[in-house]
Design a protein around this motif. Structure first.
Motif, PDB file in Angstrom:
ATOM      1  N   PHE A 289       0.847  -1.190   0.000  1.00 45.76           N
ATOM      2  CA  PHE A 289       0.000   0.000   0.000  1.00 45.76           C
ATOM      3  C   PHE A 289       0.887   1.247   0.000  1.00 45.76           C
ATOM      4  N   PRO A 290       1.348   1.671  -1.181  1.00 46.06           N
ATOM      5  CA  PRO A 290       2.269   2.805  -1.268  1.00 46.06           C
ATOM      6  C   PRO A 290       1.646   4.084  -0.705  1.00 46.06           C
ATOM      7  N   PRO A 291       2.448   4.904  -0.032  1.00 45.80           N
ATOM      8  CA  PRO A 291       1.896   6.113   0.594  1.00 45.80           C
ATOM      9  C   PRO A 291       1.658   7.267  -0.371  1.00 45.80           C
ATOM     10  N   GLN A 292       2.375   7.286  -1.497  1.00 46.94           N
ATOM     11  CA  GLN A 292       2.346   8.475  -2.354  1.00 46.94           C
ATOM     12  C   GLN A 292       0.949   8.858  -2.843  1.00 46.94           C
ATOM     13  N   PRO A 293       0.125   7.914  -3.303  1.00 48.87           N
ATOM     14  CA  PRO A 293      -1.204   8.335  -3.784  1.00 48.87           C
ATOM     15  C   PRO A 293      -2.084   8.901  -2.668  1.00 48.87           C
ATOM     16  N   ARG A 294      -1.639   8.761  -1.432  1.00 46.01           N
ATOM     17  CA  ARG A 294      -2.463   9.203  -0.308  1.00 46.01           C
ATOM     18  C   ARG A 294      -1.939  10.497   0.318  1.00 46.01           C
ATOM     19  N   GLY A 295      -1.110  11.213  -0.435  1.00 42.74           N
ATOM     20  CA  GLY A 295      -0.638  12.495   0.050  1.00 42.74           C
ATOM     21  C   GLY A 295       0.507  12.418   1.025  1.00 42.74           C
ATOM     22  N   LEU A 296       1.230  11.299   1.060  1.00 41.59           N
ATOM     23  CA  LEU A 296       2.356  11.104   1.969  1.00 41.59           C
ATOM     24  C   LEU A 296       3.619  10.850   1.163  1.00 41.59           C
ATOM     25  N   ASP A 297       4.763  11.273   1.682  1.00 41.92           N
ATOM     26  CA  ASP A 297       6.005  11.018   0.970  1.00 41.92           C
ATOM     27  C   ASP A 297       6.626   9.712   1.450  1.00 41.92           C
ATOM     28  N   ALA A 298       7.786   9.376   0.897  1.00 35.61           N
ATOM     29  CA  ALA A 298       8.400   8.076   1.143  1.00 35.61           C
ATOM     30  C   ALA A 298       8.917   7.913   2.570  1.00 35.61           C
ATOM     31  N   GLU A 299       8.919   8.977   3.355  1.00 32.59           N
ATOM     32  CA  GLU A 299       9.295   8.865   4.766  1.00 32.59           C
ATOM     33  C   GLU A 299       8.327   7.969   5.528  1.00 32.59           C
ATOM     34  N   TRP A 300       7.107   7.917   5.026  1.00 31.35           N
ATOM     35  CA  TRP A 300       6.034   7.236   5.736  1.00 31.35           C
ATOM     36  C   TRP A 300       5.726   5.887   5.091  1.00 31.35           C
ATOM     37  N   GLY A 301       5.227   4.970   5.901  1.00 37.29           N
ATOM     38  CA  GLY A 301       4.791   3.672   5.406  1.00 37.29           C
ATOM     39  C   GLY A 301       3.436   3.316   5.972  1.00 37.29           C
ATOM     40  N   LEU A 302       2.687   2.531   5.210  1.00 34.31           N
ATOM     41  CA  LEU A 302       1.374   2.069   5.660  1.00 34.31           C
ATOM     42  C   LEU A 302       1.508   0.618   6.116  1.00 34.31           C
ATOM     43  N   PRO A 303       1.523   0.376   7.432  1.00 31.42           N
ATOM     44  CA  PRO A 303       1.634  -1.003   7.914  1.00 31.42           C
ATOM     45  C   PRO A 303       0.335  -1.755   7.629  1.00 31.42           C
ATOM     46  N   PRO A 304       0.383  -2.836   6.883  1.00 29.27           N
ATOM     47  CA  PRO A 304      -0.860  -3.547   6.550  1.00 29.27           C
ATOM     48  C   PRO A 304      -1.578  -4.060   7.789  1.00 29.27           C
ATOM     49  N   VAL A 305      -2.889  -4.115   7.686  1.00 30.50           N
ATOM     50  CA  VAL A 305      -3.739  -4.679   8.736  1.00 30.50           C
ATOM     51  C   VAL A 305      -4.647  -5.728   8.093  1.00 30.50           C
ATOM     52  N   TRP A 306      -5.236  -6.554   8.927  1.00 30.89           N
ATOM     53  CA  TRP A 306      -6.193  -7.555   8.447  1.00 30.89           C
ATOM     54  C   TRP A 306      -7.569  -7.203   8.988  1.00 30.89           C
ATOM     55  N   GLY A 307      -8.570  -7.432   8.173  1.00 31.81           N
ATOM     56  CA  GLY A 307      -9.907  -7.145   8.654  1.00 31.81           C
ATOM     57  C   GLY A 307     -10.949  -7.256   7.556  1.00 31.81           C
ATOM     58  N   PHE A 308     -12.053  -6.555   7.778  1.00 26.93           N
ATOM     59  CA  PHE A 308     -13.211  -6.638   6.890  1.00 26.93           C
ATOM     60  C   PHE A 308     -13.437  -5.310   6.184  1.00 26.93           C
ATOM     61  N   ALA A 309     -13.832  -5.406   4.929  1.00 23.83           N
ATOM     62  CA  ALA A 309     -14.145  -4.232   4.125  1.00 23.83           C
ATOM     63  C   ALA A 309     -15.384  -4.535   3.285  1.00 23.83           C
ATOM     64  N   ASP A 310     -16.138  -3.487   3.007  1.00 22.34           N
ATOM     65  CA  ASP A 310     -17.369  -3.623   2.242  1.00 22.34           C
ATOM     66  C   ASP A 310     -17.227  -2.950   0.877  1.00 22.34           C
ATOM     67  N   VAL A 311     -17.794  -3.564  -0.150  1.00 22.22           N
ATOM     68  CA  VAL A 311     -17.782  -2.987  -1.494  1.00 22.22           C
ATOM     69  C   VAL A 311     -18.787  -1.843  -1.535  1.00 22.22           C
ATOM     70  N   ILE A 312     -18.306  -0.637  -1.908  1.00 21.60           N
ATOM     71  CA  ILE A 312     -19.225   0.503  -2.022  1.00 21.60           C
ATOM     72  C   ILE A 312     -19.367   0.989  -3.465  1.00 21.60           C
ATOM     73  N   ALA A 313     -18.515   0.488  -4.358  1.00 20.97           N
ATOM     74  CA  ALA A 313     -18.657   0.786  -5.791  1.00 20.97           C
ATOM     75  C   ALA A 313     -17.875  -0.263  -6.559  1.00 20.97           C
ATOM     76  N   SER A 314     -18.391  -0.666  -7.717  1.00 23.90           N
ATOM     77  CA  SER A 314     -17.713  -1.710  -8.484  1.00 23.90           C
ATOM     78  C   SER A 314     -18.062  -1.617  -9.954  1.00 23.90           C
ATOM     79  N   THR A 315     -17.059  -1.872 -10.787  1.00 26.51           N
ATOM     80  CA  THR A 315     -17.278  -1.999 -12.226  1.00 26.51           C
ATOM     81  C   THR A 315     -16.985  -3.429 -12.685  1.00 26.51           C
ATOM     82  N   VAL A 316     -16.910  -4.350 -11.718  1.00 24.31           N
ATOM     83  CA  VAL A 316     -16.484  -5.727 -12.000  1.00 24.31           C
ATOM     84  C   VAL A 316     -17.658  -6.675 -11.793  1.00 24.31           C
TER      85      VAL A 316
END
Length: 355
Positions: A61-88
């Motif tokens: 999960f790269p930080p750059q598209p989220r307004g953060l520079d390479a100094e920062w990292g997104l530590p992955p988590v596990w859990g549940f997510a819901d689909v709110i839009a889909s073209t698939v």
């Protein structure tokens, strides 16, 4: 424009965190948008950050598209997510998935191999990352899923996957000829889940833990003997496999001196005290390797069946031994991260965040 958020940690100093606002992304053609809903935070997530470069966890999960520079990292988590839009086709709004998620409000995925059990994310930058982390399980097609056990799933399932495959690898290799299996950080969820899988199957199970966790670890009932780190030199000198989930150099040194050539295997499994130990050990256990072997040996469907059966056995035992603390909203993430990172979370406690 609708707003989202992202939690990140400083890659060079995991004690530093930030929580930033950003836009909710639009899913392009061939993609779906997930809203991250409920996640867990354990020592496993700290391990992802400690090994972020070595094992490429920062790359999911790269930080750059989220307004953060390479100094920062997104530590992955596990859990549940819901689909709110889909073209698939086959990935529909309202569906709920379990999987590997960013500590953020939303995730764009490119589903492929869509079926009754879920899909795989084919986002380009994840193509050469370990494939088990790219699978998203649809709750209605997941034999391990029970709605009442969502908190146990977010806390234990990724750990239990490691524990299940670790125990399987040990059994698959005839316990490496050992009479004793010694597990450090024995009060940790990964360690005692593995012990539950291994108990009664051959070698004696010895749990090493800190003095303050001896009573809790004994209460789990999955070890034949529980020993404090200070008493590590008292374990029996017999053919022994050391499963190191703590990464503490002093414990490894004590065992090597005490056991000598009776230490038949020294396997690094985790890093609960954040000291990289793979180089110090004889080998490093990586669950996806054993998973790929068993998927070939048994077929993926049979592997999933075995995992689900083991999972339900484990949750039936562990349910009364964990105190779930539920945090509310994104602001609960930095609090939970600090509690776990500094070691202030008791072994009975599990942090769940409802986002």
């Amino acid at each position: 424009m609708p707003r989202s958020w992202t939690f990140a940690v400083a890659r060079a100093d995991l004690a530093r965190t930030t929580l930033v606002d950003n836009d909710v992304p639009d899913p392009p053609e061939g993609a779906a948008l997930l809203r991250v809903d409920r996640v867990g935070l354990t020592a496993n997530n700290i391990t992802y950050a400690v090994l972020g470069d070595a094992m490429r966890y920062w790359e999911f999960f790269p930080p750059q598209p989220r307004g953060l520079d390479a100094e920062w990292g997104l530590p992955p988590v596990w859990g549940f997510a819901d689909v709110i839009a889909s073209t698939v086709p086959g990935v529909d709004e309202g569906q709920r998935f379990y999987g590997y998620l960013p500590p953020a409000g939303h995730l764009v995925v490119r589903p492929e191999r869509v079926g009754a059990t879920g899909f795989r994310d084919a986002t380009a930058h994840r193509a050469d990352l370990p494939s088990p982390y790219n699978a998203y399980r649809l709750t209605t097609g997941d034999a391990a899923y029970r709605a009442d056990d969502e908190d146990l799933l977010v806390l234990f399932r990724p750990l239990f996957f490691t524990s299940f495959m670790l125990a399987d690898q040990i059994v698959d290799n005839g316990f490496y000829g050992a009479s004793s299996l010694v597990l450090s950080s024995a009060s940790s969820k990964t360690a005692y889940a593995a012990a539950y899988e291994l108990r009664g199957r051959g070698p004696e199970l010895v749990g090493l833990t800190s003095p303050g966790n001896v009573a809790f670890t004994e209460s789990l009932g999955c070890y034949d003997r529980v020993v404090s780190y200070a008493e590590a030199h008292t374990i029996d000198v017999v053919p022994t496999v050391y499963l190191d989930l703590s990464g503490a150099p002093a414990v490894r040194a004590t065992l090597r001196q005490h056991l000598g050539d009776r230490l038949t295997r020294d396997i690094a499994v985790g890093l609960t005290n954040q000291i990289p130990n793979a180089q110090a050990a004889d080998e490093f256990f990586f669950a996806p390797v054993q998973m790929r072997k068993r998927a070939t040996d048994w077929g993926r469907e049979h592997l999933d069946q075995r995992f689900s059966e083991a999972w339900h056995r484990f949750t039936g035992t562990v349910r009364s031994r964990v105190d779930v603390q539920v945090g509310d909203g994104p602001q609960a993430l930095p609090h939970a991260w600090t509690e776990v990172h500094t070691g202030r979370t008791p072994p009975r406690v599990g942090h769940v965040i409802q986002l």
